[in-house]
Design a protein around this motif. Structure first.
Motif, short mmCIF file in Angstrom:
data_model
loop_
_atom_site.label_atom_id
_atom_site.label_comp_id
_atom_site.label_asym_id
_atom_site.label_seq_id
_atom_site.Cartn_x
_atom_site.Cartn_y
_atom_site.Cartn_z
N THR A 197 49.86 29.33 57.23
CA THR A 197 50.86 28.81 58.17
C THR A 197 51.33 29.90 59.13
O THR A 197 51.56 29.63 60.32
N ALA A 198 51.47 31.12 58.65
CA ALA A 198 51.88 32.23 59.52
C ALA A 198 50.82 32.48 60.60
O ALA A 198 51.15 32.68 61.78
N ARG A 199 49.56 32.47 60.23
CA ARG A 199 48.51 32.66 61.23
C ARG A 199 48.48 31.51 62.23
O ARG A 199 48.28 31.72 63.43
N LEU A 200 48.67 30.28 61.75
CA LEU A 200 48.71 29.14 62.67
C LEU A 200 49.92 29.22 63.60
O LEU A 200 49.82 28.89 64.79
N ARG A 201 51.05 29.69 63.08
CA ARG A 201 52.25 29.81 63.91
C ARG A 201 52.02 30.84 65.02
O ARG A 201 52.44 30.63 66.17
N GLY A 202 51.38 31.96 64.70
CA GLY A 202 51.10 32.96 65.72
C GLY A 202 50.16 32.44 66.80
O GLY A 202 50.38 32.69 68.00
N LEU A 203 49.14 31.68 66.40
CA LEU A 203 48.23 31.13 67.40
C LEU A 203 48.92 30.10 68.28
O LEU A 203 48.72 30.07 69.51
N GLU A 204 49.76 29.26 67.70
CA GLU A 204 50.48 28.27 68.50
C GLU A 204 51.47 28.93 69.45
O GLU A 204 51.67 28.46 70.58
N GLY A 209 52.41 26.70 76.73
CA GLY A 209 52.45 25.33 77.22
C GLY A 209 51.21 24.53 76.92
O GLY A 209 51.22 23.30 77.04
N ASP A 210 50.15 25.20 76.58
CA ASP A 210 48.91 24.49 76.27
C ASP A 210 48.82 24.04 74.81
O ASP A 210 47.77 23.56 74.38
N LEU A 211 49.91 24.18 74.07
CA LEU A 211 49.87 23.82 72.66
C LEU A 211 49.67 22.31 72.48
O LEU A 211 48.88 21.88 71.63
N ALA A 212 50.38 21.54 73.33
CA ALA A 212 50.22 20.08 73.21
C ALA A 212 48.79 19.68 73.54
O ALA A 212 48.21 18.80 72.87
N GLU A 213 48.23 20.33 74.58
CA GLU A 213 46.85 20.02 74.93
C GLU A 213 45.90 20.42 73.81
O GLU A 213 44.96 19.68 73.48
N LEU A 214 46.15 21.57 73.17
CA LEU A 214 45.30 22.01 72.07
C LEU A 214 45.41 21.08 70.88
O LEU A 214 44.41 20.77 70.21
N LYS A 215 46.61 20.60 70.58
CA LYS A 215 46.78 19.64 69.49
C LYS A 215 46.08 18.33 69.81
O LYS A 215 45.48 17.70 68.94
N ASN A 369 39.82 25.14 62.80
CA ASN A 369 39.54 25.71 61.48
C ASN A 369 40.83 26.13 60.79
O ASN A 369 41.01 25.89 59.59
N LEU A 370 41.70 26.77 61.53
CA LEU A 370 42.96 27.20 60.94
C LEU A 370 43.82 26.01 60.57
O LEU A 370 44.47 25.99 59.50
N LEU A 371 43.82 24.98 61.43
CA LEU A 371 44.59 23.78 61.11
C LEU A 371 44.02 23.07 59.88
O LEU A 371 44.77 22.60 59.00
N ALA A 372 42.69 23.01 59.78
CA ALA A 372 42.07 22.41 58.60
C ALA A 372 42.38 23.22 57.34
O ALA A 372 42.60 22.65 56.26
N VAL A 374 45.04 25.02 56.80
CA VAL A 374 46.44 24.75 56.43
C VAL A 374 46.56 23.39 55.76
O VAL A 374 47.24 23.24 54.73
N ASN A 375 45.90 22.38 56.32
CA ASN A 375 45.97 21.05 55.71
C ASN A 375 45.34 21.03 54.32
O ASN A 375 45.85 20.37 53.41
N ASN A 376 44.24 21.75 54.18
CA ASN A 376 43.57 21.80 52.87
C ASN A 376 44.46 22.47 51.84
O ASN A 376 44.60 21.99 50.70
N ARG A 377 45.06 23.58 52.20
CA ARG A 377 45.94 24.27 51.26
C ARG A 377 47.19 23.45 50.98
O ARG A 377 47.73 23.48 49.86
N LYS A 378 47.62 22.70 51.95
CA LYS A 378 48.77 21.82 51.70
C LYS A 378 48.39 20.71 50.72
O LYS A 378 49.16 20.36 49.82
#
Length: 521
Positions: A197-204, A209-215, A369-372, A374-378
């Protein structure tokens, strides 16, 4: 020993009457031993208790308490069998019931002793219902044997209580070990989830402003994202602007030609007239003025006032049209400049959007990959927490209830197991008779069973023997050394016929002609 000649019941009866001492003694000994054993043999009682097992009620896809597979039930029954034969259950049951009345002092002092536990282990067994296979049904029987009926029932009841307690303790121990393992798994899963989650937070945070587009790109609809739609709109608007700019340049060229060559203004294209309504009116007026002047010039002299007025009117319209063309040229020049500026602006915007799209395309794989991860570990954390909750519930259930339940009460029957004393005594008498007959058969010399029932060898010697005089044996017949020895069980008649020295008189030897049927020499 009796030879291989055929014997009938009358021969056996004659032998038993003649040699009654040979079979009566062992028959009486065996019968007496069997009677003594039947008298002193202790009774053995067997207490039987029907039990039923069920499965855990938690974490099962099947109905609560039911087995999904026969292997699960078989595994539970095998575990129950090991618990029944375990030292803990046996020692606990013996401690509850206490020592038997015939226990020695040292056994009472160290009760339950190892010998008592081992003896109880031999006298305890689990059996399936009649006609069933062990492990194929939920019902089974606990059988306990003892010399006393009440003690067999008490041992059976104590075994069931100890079995339930030991099964609860085993489930509790297993649940505690599972809980400890799951707690460690939950802790590790939480640490891994926090790190991802920390790595995902840093990337986001770096995306801005492109976070919504990336999601949106990560949700599977990257082909229709807002940024791509913006790029498509910009391209369409840029194409329209470029088309308009090109049209404006062409119109500007035509306006300049029309201003510089007013006599050819009638060749102005319809598109230019449509773009300039005032110019259309002037163009129509100029055409009318020229037609009027030409018509008057055909009927009047060049110095005619009407013709001069028509020419002046035509020239005025031409001058006004040139002025209007100059104004249109200035307006078209401004419009072209605006179109060029808009084209440049749209080009810059498109370049910016393309740059953002390229950047998102580079980060999309890492972000997904990072989002997957995080979801997998969750998901792993949620599953471990669910298993931990089920393990804690299983531990609470192990302390509250048992998977083994008794059906009714132990039953020891009304009679001890095994044959009764009368049956044992009768079997002993029969065994004694058989033993006596065996001793009789194996202790007589060969040929003894062939003697007729009418007399001895000496009596047979007095019968006529004329037919066999030519085949008379020597003066004396020597008996074998083994048969000439004294036999303590021999009858007096046999001793007289043999005589001293082991010789028979010559006249006493029966011949083949005088001997009865069945006699052998």
């Amino acid at each position: 020993m009796i030879g291989t000649e055929q014997m009938n019941l009358s021969s056996y009866g004659r032998l038993m009457r003649t040699h009654w001492r040979r079979w009566l003694a062992p028959a009486l000994l065996v019968s007496a031993a069997a009677a003594v054993y039947a008298y002193v043999k202790p009774d053995v009682w067997e207490a039987e208790q029907a039990l039923i097992v069920r499965n855990d009620a938690l974490g099962r896809e099947s109905p609560p308490g039911k087995f999904r597979q026969p292997e699960e039930m078989k595994t539970l029954l095998e575990t129950t069998l090991e618990l029944v034969r375990g030292r803990g259950v046996l020692a606990g049951a013996l401690a509850v019931v206490g020592p038997s009345d015939d226990a020695q002092a040292d056994q009472v002092a160290s009760w339950p002793s190892d010998e008592a536990i081992e003896e109880l282990r031999r006298n305890v067994k689990l059996t399936p219902p009649k006609g069933a296979e062990f492990g194929k049904t939920e019902v089974f029987y606990l059988e306990v044997r003892d010399r006393r009926r009440d003690r067999a029932v008490a041992l059976c009841r104590a075994m069931i209580d100890q079995l339930q307690l030991r099964a609860k303790a085993l489930r509790n121990d297993r649940a505690e070990s599972v809980i400890a393992e799951l707690l460690r798994s939950v802790t590790l899963a939480r640490e891994d989830l926090a790190e991802a989650t920390a790595r995902l937070r840093g990337l986001e945070a770096a995306m801005g402003g492109d976070l919504a587009e990336l999601k949106a790109m990560g949700e599977g609809n990257a082909g229709d994202s807002a940024l791509r739609r913006t790029a498509t709109e910009i391209r369409a608007e840029l194409r329209a602007t470029e088309s308009q700019l090109k049209a404006n340049e062409e119109l500007l060229t035509l306006l300049i030609e029309a201003r510089d060559h007013p006599q050819e203004d009638f060749a102005i294209p319809q598109r230019l007239l449509d773009a300039q309504p005032t110019l259309r009116q002037l163009h129509n007026g100029l055409i009318d003025a020229r037609l009027n002047a030409a018509r008057l010039a055909g009927r009047m002299e060049p110095h005619h006032p009407l013709l001069i007025a028509a020419d002046e009117a035509r020239e005025a319209v031409e001058q006004q049209m040139r002025d209007e063309l100059s104004a249109a040229i200035r307006a078209m020049t401004i419009e072209r400049s605006l179109a060029q500026e808009r084209q440049a602006m749209l080009t810059d915007r498109l370049a910016t959007v393309n740059t953002r799209l390229d950047r998102l395309a580079e980060l999309r794989a890492d972000y997904l990959n990072l989002l997957a991860e995080v979801n997998n570990r969750k998901t792993m954390l949620e599953r471990n927490e669910q298993n931990l909750a089920e393990a804690r519930a299983a531990k609470a259930g192990a302390e509250a209830a048992s998977l083994i339940a008794a059906i009714d009460e132990p039953d020891a029957g009304t009679r001890p197991i095994g044959p009764s004393r009368i049956v044992l005594a009768a079997a002993g008498v029969l065994a004694g008779m058989l033993c006596g007959l065996g001793v009789l058969c194996f202790s007589l010399p060969a040929g003894a069973a062939a003697q007729p029932a009418g007399g001895s060898i000496a009596e047979l010697a007095g019968r006529p023997a004329a037919a066999a005089s030519s085949r008379r044996p020597p003066a004396s017949l020597e008996l074998p050394p083994d048969e000439s020895r004294a036999d303590p069980f021999a009858d007096p008649l046999e001793a007289d016929s043999v005589g001293t020295g082991g010789r028979l008189p010559l006249d006493a030897v029966p011949t083949a002609a005088t001997a009865p049927m069945g006699a052998q020499f």
